[in-house]
Structures are given as structure tokens and as C-alpha cells.
Design an enzyme around this catalytic site. Sequence first.
Site, PDB file in Angstrom:
ATOM      1  N   THR A 242       0.843  -1.204   0.000  1.00 37.42           N
ATOM      2  CA  THR A 242       0.000   0.000   0.000  1.00 37.42           C
ATOM      3  C   THR A 242       0.881   1.259   0.000  1.00 37.42           C
ATOM      4  OG1 THR A 242      -0.106  -0.146   2.415  1.00 37.42           O
ATOM      5  CG2 THR A 242      -2.019  -0.974   1.200  1.00 37.42           C
ATOM      6  N   ARG A 244       4.175   2.509  -2.378  1.00 36.21           N
ATOM      7  CA  ARG A 244       4.326   3.004  -3.746  1.00 36.21           C
ATOM      8  C   ARG A 244       4.725   1.835  -4.639  1.00 36.21           C
ATOM      9  NH1 ARG A 244       1.704   6.654  -2.433  1.00 36.21           N
ATOM     10  NH2 ARG A 244       2.172   8.883  -2.502  1.00 36.21           N
ATOM     11  N   GLU A 273       1.314   3.507 -12.522  1.00 35.65           N
ATOM     12  CA  GLU A 273      -0.111   3.786 -12.348  1.00 35.65           C
ATOM     13  C   GLU A 273      -0.615   4.752 -13.410  1.00 35.65           C
ATOM     14  OE1 GLU A 273      -0.037   3.390  -7.527  1.00 35.65           O
ATOM     15  OE2 GLU A 273      -1.251   4.982  -8.354  1.00 35.65           O
ATOM     16  N   HIS A 291      -5.339   2.061  -5.855  1.00 35.53           N
ATOM     17  CA  HIS A 291      -4.751   3.086  -4.969  1.00 35.53           C
ATOM     18  C   HIS A 291      -5.818   3.702  -4.042  1.00 35.53           C
ATOM     19  CE1 HIS A 291      -1.032   5.888  -4.661  1.00 35.53           C
ATOM     20  NE2 HIS A 291      -1.679   5.842  -3.509  1.00 35.53           N
TER      21      HIS A 291
END
Length: 337
Positions: A242, A244, A273, A291
Site C-alpha cells: 500500500t 508506492r 499507475e 490506490h
Amino acid sequence: MYPAMTGSARADRAPAVLASRRFAPEVIDRLRRSFALTLHDADEVMPRARLLHDVRGMRGAMVTPGDRVDTEFLDAAGGRLEVVATLSVGLDHIDVDAARARGVRVAYTPDVLTRATAELAVTMMLALLRRVVEGDRLIRAGTGWTLSPGFMLGRSPAGLRFGCLGHGRIGREASRLAGLLGMQTVYAGRIMRGDPQEVSFDELIATSDVISIHAPLTPETHHLIDARVLARMKPDAVVVNTSRGPVIDEAALACALRDGVIGGAALDVFEREPSVDPQLLGLENVVLVPHLGSATHETRRAMGMLCVDALESVLLGTGNAKNFVVGSGPQNLTTHP
Ligand code: DGY
């Protein structure tokens, strides 16, 4: 060239502030009351050219991790820029040194998102161990099933070892929650503290059943979890991220999952992302979440308000905001989540 964006229509002398995203309504209202606001009123990342255009002449900017605040951004803003507030605890999208060199203060949102992010890490861990998402996929696919003694068995967390990589606020909270589930918790951090629960990075990797990543993205942590490290994990270990995406070599992880080198992965963040390595999409032993670490109404509102506190404190001289990483504020906090 871009035309001027929808502004707050304030024609007075309120400091000019750019908000790069549709933040919570209460946050936008407060920004409008305090500043001459230029708002990118959309959920999508502001196109780079637009961001660079609209930041020109601003005294403050409120941004998100999708907006790179680098020398190009600071140059585009010009000498009037005094403060940048980011709706995140992560600072990897901000060139903090460049901001410091220009006397631009940087504010972030620690603490208020600790609980929500730790909850998501534990939620994803449970979803993986108890095969929740896999079961959901099976039902939606119309696959026949019956309750039978050996059907879709997962693992109970109690008794498993929860290895927390990084031991900032979020890691400590995730470990606390894991402890409530009966897990044995250990951690490896950047700084050795000599706690009983502290182990070396190598020991954590080799002995943990769950490896939950709570380290910031820095040059040192980029691809911290690569093929070599994955190969040293237990064959049924699961990785939860959780923090990067680039902390994990995503292609190496996909191979390790496909080849049974480790048992599973739960990912809230990705290397590029919003793209996800296509190899991950076809694997059953993976939980993928877009995210959502801090994505609760309460948390996002609180994060937004912290950003406005910082903007007001610098630009209006009101309040006593302490959430600065750069500046002559009351304290310079660490960048560790
Ligand atoms: C953070 O705070 O850094 C999150 O990743 C964004 O909510």
C-alpha cells in the site's frame, strides 16, 4: 495556449491559489472563501501543459500525487509561489530540495490517513488469505460450486508472522491491527531501534508469512523487492503493498506469482499507475485495488483540510499549521509515512 480556467471569480486581493483536482466539497468551499481560486474541477489528473500554464503567477498550489512538482513546475509557477500542499503523505512526486532551494514551503498530510491506509493493508491481506476476491470472481463467472469440505480453503491469519517493511506511522498501525488478528508481528525499518520486534531485512524476508510494505519510495527503496528478494521468501508468503508501486519490481513479482515462487500478492499501488502489468491480471493469487489506501470520505476530507490549513497559514498568516516538510514552520517533519 490555454485560456484562463474557471476561477473563483474573486476579484479582490485574496492570494491566488491553484487546486489541481476536484477535492472534497467542503475543502473547495473553504479554498474559495480564503483565496482567489483556480480549480481544475475534475477527477482526472490535470494535463501537464495545463498544470504548467495555470500555476503561473500562483502564490499557492494544492496538488495530488499525480502532479509532478519539479523544477519545471517551480519555474512555470515563478517567483510568487510560496507554498505547495499535497494531498498525500508520500512525497516522491515532489522535488523537495528544489522547493527548499527556492524558499517554497511544502506541506503534506501525515497522521490523518494512517488508520485508513493500515486498514486497507489488513483488508487486502485478509482478502488474499481467505480468497475473497477469488470467490467473488468464481461466482460472477457463473462457475458451478458446492459447499464441500475441501472447497476454496484459505488460511487464517492467527499464528502467521506479519513482517512489516518500514516502521513509520502506517506500518505501526498495520502491525497493531495484525496483532489483533493473532498474528506475530515483526518489522524491519531504516533505522535500527533495538526493539524486541525488530529483525533484519533478510530475516523478515525469509521468515514472514505476510510481508506488508510501508516504506516511502526513495532511490534506496526503488525495486527493493526484486527477483532475488522474492526468491528468498517462503513459498507460500504473500506480499501486500500500500506504499508506492516502484518499491516492487512488478514484472519480477508477476513472474514469481506465476511460477509459484511465492503464494500471492495484494497490490494497492503499481509501478506505472494507472497501468498494471498485464501478467498480473490473469493470476488468481492476486488482489488488485486502485490506490485506495486513504480513500474514505472522512480521511480525504481531513487530508484536504490539512492542506488548506497549511495554505492559509503561509498565505494569510492564520492558524498554526505544523504539517510542513519544507519551510521555517514550527517543525520539519520526516517524510516517512
Ligand atoms: C499518500 O498519501 O501518499 C497516498 O498514496 C495518496 O492518498
